[in-house]
Structures are given as structure tokens and as C-alpha cells.
Design a protein around this motif. Structure first.
Motif, PDB file in Angstrom:
ATOM      1  N   SER A  30      -2.779  44.470  49.579  1.00  0.00           N
ATOM      2  CA  SER A  30      -2.869  43.808  48.283  1.00  0.00           C
ATOM      3  C   SER A  30      -1.923  44.497  47.300  1.00  0.00           C
ATOM      4  O   SER A  30      -1.412  45.596  47.569  1.00  0.00           O
ATOM      5  CB  SER A  30      -4.298  43.902  47.748  1.00  0.00           C
ATOM      6  OG  SER A  30      -4.570  45.256  47.423  1.00  0.00           O
TER       7      SER A  30
ATOM      8  N   TYR B 143      -2.809  45.812  44.455  1.00  0.00           N
ATOM      9  CA  TYR B 143      -3.454  47.056  44.011  1.00  0.00           C
ATOM     10  C   TYR B 143      -3.265  48.169  45.036  1.00  0.00           C
ATOM     11  O   TYR B 143      -2.888  49.290  44.690  1.00  0.00           O
ATOM     12  CB  TYR B 143      -4.952  46.820  43.745  1.00  0.00           C
ATOM     13  CG  TYR B 143      -5.650  48.102  43.357  1.00  0.00           C
ATOM     14  CD1 TYR B 143      -5.695  48.534  42.041  1.00  0.00           C
ATOM     15  CD2 TYR B 143      -6.242  48.918  44.342  1.00  0.00           C
ATOM     16  CE1 TYR B 143      -6.296  49.734  41.690  1.00  0.00           C
ATOM     17  CE2 TYR B 143      -6.846  50.120  44.009  1.00  0.00           C
ATOM     18  CZ  TYR B 143      -6.867  50.527  42.680  1.00  0.00           C
ATOM     19  OH  TYR B 143      -7.451  51.713  42.347  1.00  0.00           O
ATOM     20  N   ASP B 144      -3.550  47.874  46.308  1.00  0.00           N
ATOM     21  CA  ASP B 144      -3.453  48.920  47.328  1.00  0.00           C
ATOM     22  C   ASP B 144      -2.014  49.416  47.490  1.00  0.00           C
ATOM     23  O   ASP B 144      -1.784  50.599  47.709  1.00  0.00           O
ATOM     24  CB  ASP B 144      -4.001  48.425  48.669  1.00  0.00           C
ATOM     25  CG  ASP B 144      -5.521  48.308  48.647  1.00  0.00           C
ATOM     26  OD1 ASP B 144      -6.157  48.962  47.770  1.00  0.00           O
ATOM     27  OD2 ASP B 144      -6.083  47.558  49.465  1.00  0.00           O
TER      28      ASP B 144
ATOM     29  N   PHE C 163      -1.292  51.378  43.893  1.00  0.00           N
ATOM     30  CA  PHE C 163      -2.115  52.504  43.460  1.00  0.00           C
ATOM     31  C   PHE C 163      -2.917  53.156  44.579  1.00  0.00           C
ATOM     32  O   PHE C 163      -3.465  54.247  44.389  1.00  0.00           O
ATOM     33  CB  PHE C 163      -3.072  52.049  42.348  1.00  0.00           C
ATOM     34  CG  PHE C 163      -2.364  51.388  41.190  1.00  0.00           C
ATOM     35  CD1 PHE C 163      -1.474  52.113  40.395  1.00  0.00           C
ATOM     36  CD2 PHE C 163      -2.552  50.034  40.908  1.00  0.00           C
ATOM     37  CE1 PHE C 163      -0.807  51.504  39.332  1.00  0.00           C
ATOM     38  CE2 PHE C 163      -1.884  49.422  39.850  1.00  0.00           C
ATOM     39  CZ  PHE C 163      -1.017  50.150  39.055  1.00  0.00           C
TER      40      PHE C 163
ATOM     41  N   ILE D 124      -5.623  53.521  36.335  1.00  0.00           N
ATOM     42  CA  ILE D 124      -6.327  53.172  37.582  1.00  0.00           C
ATOM     43  C   ILE D 124      -7.838  53.105  37.326  1.00  0.00           C
ATOM     44  O   ILE D 124      -8.520  52.192  37.802  1.00  0.00           O
ATOM     45  CB  ILE D 124      -5.966  54.183  38.694  1.00  0.00           C
ATOM     46  CG1 ILE D 124      -4.489  54.000  39.070  1.00  0.00           C
ATOM     47  CG2 ILE D 124      -6.878  54.015  39.912  1.00  0.00           C
ATOM     48  CD1 ILE D 124      -3.915  55.104  39.948  1.00  0.00           C
TER      49      ILE D 124
ATOM     50  N   ILE E 188      -8.478  49.825  35.513  1.00  0.00           N
ATOM     51  CA  ILE E 188      -8.318  48.659  36.406  1.00  0.00           C
ATOM     52  C   ILE E 188      -9.590  48.492  37.240  1.00  0.00           C
ATOM     53  O   ILE E 188     -10.133  47.382  37.365  1.00  0.00           O
ATOM     54  CB  ILE E 188      -7.087  48.839  37.325  1.00  0.00           C
ATOM     55  CG1 ILE E 188      -5.797  48.760  36.505  1.00  0.00           C
ATOM     56  CG2 ILE E 188      -7.083  47.819  38.460  1.00  0.00           C
ATOM     57  CD1 ILE E 188      -4.545  49.215  37.254  1.00  0.00           C
ATOM     58  N   ASN E 189     -10.080  49.587  37.777  1.00  0.00           N
ATOM     59  CA  ASN E 189     -11.289  49.508  38.609  1.00  0.00           C
ATOM     60  C   ASN E 189     -12.521  49.145  37.787  1.00  0.00           C
ATOM     61  O   ASN E 189     -13.353  48.348  38.230  1.00  0.00           O
ATOM     62  CB  ASN E 189     -11.480  50.810  39.383  1.00  0.00           C
ATOM     63  CG  ASN E 189     -10.525  50.875  40.568  1.00  0.00           C
ATOM     64  OD1 ASN E 189     -10.614  50.056  41.481  1.00  0.00           O
ATOM     65  ND2 ASN E 189      -9.581  51.798  40.531  1.00  0.00           N
TER      66      ASN E 189
ATOM     67  N   HIS F 205      -3.871  43.878  36.385  1.00  0.00           N
ATOM     68  CA  HIS F 205      -4.204  44.476  37.678  1.00  0.00           C
ATOM     69  C   HIS F 205      -5.721  44.457  37.933  1.00  0.00           C
ATOM     70  O   HIS F 205      -6.149  44.436  39.093  1.00  0.00           O
ATOM     71  CB  HIS F 205      -3.611  45.886  37.770  1.00  0.00           C
ATOM     72  CG  HIS F 205      -2.130  45.866  37.982  1.00  0.00           C
ATOM     73  ND1 HIS F 205      -1.550  45.306  39.100  1.00  0.00           N
ATOM     74  CD2 HIS F 205      -1.100  46.289  37.211  1.00  0.00           C
ATOM     75  CE1 HIS F 205      -0.236  45.395  39.010  1.00  0.00           C
ATOM     76  NE2 HIS F 205       0.072  45.985  37.866  1.00  0.00           N
TER      77      HIS F 205
ATOM     78  N   ARG G 124      -7.351  43.075  41.227  1.00  0.00           N
ATOM     79  CA  ARG G 124      -8.223  44.027  41.944  1.00  0.00           C
ATOM     80  C   ARG G 124      -9.575  43.392  42.251  1.00  0.00           C
ATOM     81  O   ARG G 124     -10.199  43.707  43.270  1.00  0.00           O
ATOM     82  CB  ARG G 124      -8.403  45.282  41.073  1.00  0.00           C
ATOM     83  CG  ARG G 124      -9.368  46.321  41.581  1.00  0.00           C
ATOM     84  CD  ARG G 124      -8.766  47.105  42.732  1.00  0.00           C
ATOM     85  NE  ARG G 124      -9.699  48.097  43.243  1.00  0.00           N
ATOM     86  CZ  ARG G 124     -10.608  47.856  44.186  1.00  0.00           C
ATOM     87  NH1 ARG G 124     -10.706  46.655  44.712  1.00  0.00           N
ATOM     88  NH2 ARG G 124     -11.408  48.821  44.606  1.00  0.00           N
TER      89      ARG G 124
ATOM     90  N   HIS H   6      -0.283  37.783  47.157  1.00  0.00           N
ATOM     91  CA  HIS H   6      -0.136  39.237  47.073  1.00  0.00           C
ATOM     92  C   HIS H   6       1.103  39.672  47.853  1.00  0.00           C
ATOM     93  O   HIS H   6       1.882  40.499  47.390  1.00  0.00           O
ATOM     94  CB  HIS H   6      -1.399  39.929  47.623  1.00  0.00           C
ATOM     95  CG  HIS H   6      -2.512  39.943  46.630  1.00  0.00           C
ATOM     96  ND1 HIS H   6      -2.835  41.044  45.880  1.00  0.00           N
ATOM     97  CD2 HIS H   6      -3.376  38.975  46.235  1.00  0.00           C
ATOM     98  CE1 HIS H   6      -3.853  40.761  45.077  1.00  0.00           C
ATOM     99  NE2 HIS H   6      -4.201  39.506  45.285  1.00  0.00           N
TER     100      HIS H   6
ATOM    101  N   ASN I 120       4.893  45.667  37.984  1.00  0.00           N
ATOM    102  CA  ASN I 120       4.713  46.014  39.392  1.00  0.00           C
ATOM    103  C   ASN I 120       5.717  47.065  39.869  1.00  0.00           C
ATOM    104  O   ASN I 120       5.331  48.132  40.333  1.00  0.00           O
ATOM    105  CB  ASN I 120       4.795  44.769  40.281  1.00  0.00           C
ATOM    106  CG  ASN I 120       3.645  43.791  40.017  1.00  0.00           C
ATOM    107  OD1 ASN I 120       2.653  44.152  39.387  1.00  0.00           O
ATOM    108  ND2 ASN I 120       3.781  42.575  40.487  1.00  0.00           N
TER     109      ASN I 120
END
Ligand code: 4UU
Length: 534
Positions: A15, A17-18, A21, A49, A52-53, A85, A89, A195, A234
């Protein structure tokens, strides 16, 4: 076909995100990801980060996840990165909305995209709320980043500190974003980018754009548009560089921010190059921190580009792209010292291109590799992992734009030379670029036809005194009607975002049309290029 002269890059099956980050080095966590150019506030990668989470957790708690579309309507502020993001996410799809849009324009996008939640900022809330409520989005699903009475704020959501959800989707087919583009014809359409499309374009751009962690990158190009989204939100973040955000362009503020924040890499569209080459204000600021200025989104005049290089003592580069290509497909390499600015550079890794006669579809002959020759001009078609999945809910437009073998029609006329550089000659499609922003003639023509005094209308792009494109309307009046150009322009201005304003009007007896009733834009353009009386 011809392929990129560069070796393929690896595209992780992850993805956004992965990829960006997931594997961040502990030593990068305390680097500054974003600086607010207006206030100076800093956000580290660790904070970004975390936010975002936390936002993904709050979205999941609100029932937002895979299959939901969330609209993001905000100028360039650091929180844009968190929300953008955070939506991805959470597994949802982000549709980014032009901050200049009026209520009707926002509503059209929310409806078409099927958005069920909206993030905005307080200065844009009146039009955002009018649009959201018209679409049945409740007030608790309209989040105001900086807070407003009756709505949740971003900090309300973040303070809940909910863990990010476990989401699973296939990066190759799951739609990450839905930016809007009119493509080669018609009204704006939702461009389905997966993605994988976004991840691919970051990886493909790395070799040619040459950003590093020590770069301070000015983020004046809007994040909602694919150029700012991929290259700034990005790519720059994937390189652990710092973004310095600017909510709207103002020359003095632009120069001040470059000077005060010692920006090193500045992404622009051509109208800013005009200011940098010509405006006296430029001499009043210390711009010695800038090593590279990169222009895209519309043609850059090579002489103008050289003038910027000389005045600022930096390198000037140019790229070419299109929303449907996620967007970058061509760029003059950062490393190519002394590269000519008359091209958009070479094809990005993992891509193939074709140049075809737009009438017959026949492919041109390509010059031998390494020769000084240049191919004939034709429509540029591109294939690669960055080509969109298609237009949302519009199979007909998808079929017209995307060939079965994966090649996408750009609607631009180009040539390729033996050294692999591609030159964009002209635009075949009807799209107009005003300051790099898309203006769809079909939308303005439909609006003009709704004016009581107008019998018929056509809109094309013409060049102003600075060589920049502006929308011009050709108008046929109803018999016995009389209206001035000024009155017509004012009428349109009240109904559209500022970049879509009609800036020239010509009254004509008839609009040239083909037998099937299509506007012959070529004829209008040709008449425009020939001075009256010659
Ligand atoms: C002549 O504008 C964009 C994307 C721009 C971009 C992004 C990252 C450029 C370089 C980069 O690195 O997307 P859209 O969809 O808004 O507009 C696409 C159209 C193209 O089809 C072309 O007509 O904008 C025009 N265009 C250019 N034309 C874009 N870049 C150029 C260019 N020269 N350099």
C-alpha cells in the motif's frame, strides 16, 4: 513502440502507507516532514506517522474503510498530509477537491465520487457545507481541520488516539485516490488510481527527480492536484525530505518562504517561471539556497527556463505528466547537466510509449537509438504500472482513452529523438490549462448555452501576452440579443471557480462544426493563430 532508456525499477507490492512509512529508519523519525511556511510550525516524521494512524483509527471507528470515499478539500497546510494519508491508511479512497471550487462544483464532485465524508478548513466551510448538505452528508461527517462550531475538528479526532485498523486490500486493484480530470474530452471525471499506481510513480520518479533527505521542498503546487499529490505528498515524503507548505501563491510570500526556510528544490508550473524570470521583486530576496526549479503541468518555454536558471543560478528542469498517468511519465533528469529545455526529457522507467498518427492510428518510424534524428509528430500513448485503472462509472470514456493493450491516449502531440527525449508539440485534446489548472471547455460551453442571449458557444485556449494559456469563448448571439463581452465574462465569473473564468470573448456568426455536430476546435485555433486581416 519505444521504451524508457532507463533500467526498470522495482515496485513493491504494498500500500501507499506501507511503502512510504512502513520501513522508516528510526534515525529518520525525528526529521522534519512538514514545515508550515506561514506559521513556521514543524511536524516530524514521528508525529506525522502518529497522526496518520490516529486518524485512520478515528475513521474506522466512524465506520469508514475499504469501499468508502472521503473528500479532502483544503489548501496546502501540513494537516493535509495527515488527512490524505490517514484516509488511505484506513483503506478508504480519497477524492481531492480543488480549494477554488464554488458550492456547485464541489457538490458535483462529491456526488459523482459518492463521497460520504468531507474534510475542509474553516475559510472554505460555507461552500463545502452547502455542497455536503446538498449531498446528504451529515454535519458530523464534515470535519473542519482547524475547527468550526457544529463540526468535529481534526484535533478532536486525533485526540481519541484510536489504533489504526487492520485493513486488507489488493494494492493493484484497490482505488487509493479519485482526482478529477477531463482527460481528452468532456467534463471532469474521477480518475481511479490504485495504490500500485501511486507507489509505482514514486519509484519510477526517484531516479530522474533526484530528491534527497536534506532537501527542503517548497510545496506551493496544490496537493489536491496529481502533480502536488505524487511529487510532494508521496515522493518527497518517501525520500524523507522536508515539505515547506504554502496555502496559496503570492509572489512576495513565495520568495520570502524560499529565503526564510532556505528551500532547495522548488516545483512550479510555468506562470511562476514567468515571474521568476521577469519580476523585479525577485532581486530583493536571497534565493541562493535553491539548487533546482522543476516545472510541469503546461509547456515551459526553453528561453524562459534558461532565463530563470541564469537569474537564480540554479538548474531548471521540466517534466510532463497527466492525472491518468499518476502523473509523471517524462522528465529531464536532475543529473543531466546542460540538458536542453526544449523537451520534457526521457520516458520514466518501466514505461513504453507509442507515437501515432491521430487520424489513421498508424505508428510513426522511430529514429535509430543514439542518432540526432527526430520522429514525425503524432499522438503520444503511454503504458506502464502508473496508468490509471479507468474513469469512475464511465466505461465509454475509459474505452476511448485506454487501449486493450494498456496504452493510454494522452491527447498530446509529441515527437521522440534518437537520444530518447520527447518533445510535446501541441495539445490535440480540448483541455485548457490556466496556470496549470485544468479547465474543461465542455463545462464552460454548457454553462454559456444556459445564458438567455446565447445561441451557440465554443471555448478554446489562447495565449496571452506572457505566452500563457487563457480560456476564450466564441459566442453566437440569439437573434435580436445584445450583450457586451464584459457582461458575459462577469456572468460566467459569478458561476465558476476563478481559474475557469472566460478571459477573452469573440462574437461570431457561427461555430465551425463537423457533419456530426462536433465543434471544430482546430479551425478556431487556426483562425486564432492567423492575425486578423492577413
Ligand atoms: C506540455 O498537469 C498534470 C501533471 C503534470 C505534471 C506532474 C508531474 C508534470 C510533471 C511532473 O513531474 O496533469 P493534468 O492531468 O492536470 O494535465 C495533463 C496535461 C497533459 O496532457 C499536457 O497537455 O497537461 C499538459 N502538460 C504539459 N504540456 C503537462 N505537463 C506538460 C509539459 N509540457 N511539461
Amino acid at each position: 513502440m519505444f521504451t524508457s532508456p532507463h533500467p526498470d525499477v522495482e515496485i513493491p507490492d504494498l500500500s501507499v502507507y506501507d511503502t512510504l512509512f512502513g520501513g522508516i529508519a528510526p534515525s529518520d523519525l525525528d526529521r522534519i516532514a512538514l514545515r508550515d511556511g506561514t506559521t513556521g510550525a514543524e511536524t516530524s516524521y514521528r508525529q506525522l506517522i502518529g497522526q496518520i494512524n490516529a486518524l485512520a483509527g478515528a475513521l474506522a471507528a466512524a465506520g469508514i474503510g475499504v469501499g468508502d470515499v472521503v473528500a479532502l478539500h483544503a489548501p496546502n497546510v501540513p494537516a493535509f498530509a495527515t488527512v490524505f494519508h490517514g484516509i488511505l491508511r484506513a483503506g478508504a479512497t480519497a477524492t481531492t477537491v480543488n480549494g477554488l471550487y464554488n458550492a456547485e462544483e464541489i457538490e458535483a464532485q462529491l456526488r459523482d465520487a459518492g463521497a460520504t465524508m468531507l474534510f475542509t478548513v474553516s475559510p472554505l466551510l460555507p461552500q463545502a457545507w452547502a455542497a455536503a448538505s446538498a449531498c446528504g452528508i451529515p454535519s458530523d461527517r464534515v470535519v473542519v481541520l482547524d475547527g468550526a462550531e457544529g463540526h468535529a475538528s481534526l484535533s478532536d479526532l486525533l485526540l481519541r488516539r484510536l489504533p489504526a485498523p487492520d485493513v486488507s486490500f489488493d494494492p493493484a486493484t484497490h482505488v487509493a485516490v479519485l482526482p478529477y480530470s477531463s482527460g481528452t474530452t468532456g467534463r471532469p471525471k474521477g480518475v481511479m488510481l490504485s495504490h500500485r499506481n501511486l507507489v509505482a510513480n514514486v519509484q519510477q520518479s526517484i531516479p530522474q527527480l533526484g530528491m534527497v533527505a536534506d532537501d527542503r521542498i517548497l510545496a506551493v503546487l496544490p496537493f489536491f492536484h496529481i502533480y502536488g499529490m505524487t511529487v510532494l505528498l508521496n515522493l518527497a515524503l518517501s525520500r524523507r525530505a522536508s515539505l515547506v507548505t504554502m496555502p496559496r501563491f503570492d509572489l512576495a510570500e513565495f520568495l520570502r518562504i524560499i529565503q526564510d526556510f532556505r528551500c532547495s528544490y522548488v516545483f512550479i508550473a510555468p506562470p511562476i517561471a514567468v515571474a521568476l524570470a521577469k519580476h523585479p521583486l525577485v532581486d530583493e530576496f536571497d534565493l541562493s539556497s535553491v539548487h533546482t526549479i522543476f516545472s510541469g503541468a503546461a509547456p515551459l518555454d526553453a528561453t524562459l527556463g534558461r532565463a530563470v536558471e541564469e537569474r537564480l543560478g540554479c538548474r531548471m528542469r521540466q517534466g510532463y505528466g497527466m492525472t491518468e498517468l499518476s502523473p509523471v511519465s517524462h522528465a529531464i533528469a536532475f543529473q543531466a547537466e546542460g540538458a536542453s529545455l526544449d523537451s520534457v526529457g526521457t520516458t520514466l522507467p518501466n514505461m513504453q510509449c507509442r507515437i501515432v498518427d491521430p487520424e489513421t492510428g498508424a505508428e510513426v518510424d522511430y529514429p535509430a537509438e543514439g542518432s540526432d534524428e527526430e520522429s514525425a509528430a503524432g499522438e503520444l500513448l503511454c503504458a506502464g504500472p502508473n496508468v490509471m485503472l479507468g474513469y469512475l462509472g464511465n466505461e465509454e470514456a475509459t474505452r476511448e482513452t485506454l487501449e486493450d493493450d494498456g496504452f493510454l491516449h494522452t491527447g498530446d502531440i509529441a515527437t521522440v529523438r534518437g537520444d530518447g527525449t520527447v518533445r510535446i508539440i501541441e495539445r490535440l485534446k480540448e483541455l485548457i490549462k490556466y496556470h496549470g489548472y485544468q479547465v474543461a471547455p465542455a463545462e464552460l460551453e454548457a454553462l454559456l448555452l444556459g445564458h438567455p442571449a446565447i445561441a451557440d458557444a465554443a471555448v478554446i485556449g489562447v495565449l496571452d501576452d506572457e505566452g500563457q494559456e487563457v480560456p476564450k469563448a466564441f459566442v453566437v448571439l440569439q437573434p435580436g440579443q445584445d450583450v457586451t463581452a464584459e457582461a458575459l465574462m462577469a456572468w460566467v465569473t459569478e458561476r465558476v471557480a476563478p481559474h475557469k473564468k472566460i478571459r477573452r470573448v469573440a462574437f461570431v456568426d457561427a461555430i465551425p462544426k463537423s457533419a456530426s455536430g462536433k465543434i471544430l476546435r482546430k479551425d478556431l485555433r487556426a483562425a486564432e493563430a492567423t492575425p486578423a486581416g492577413s
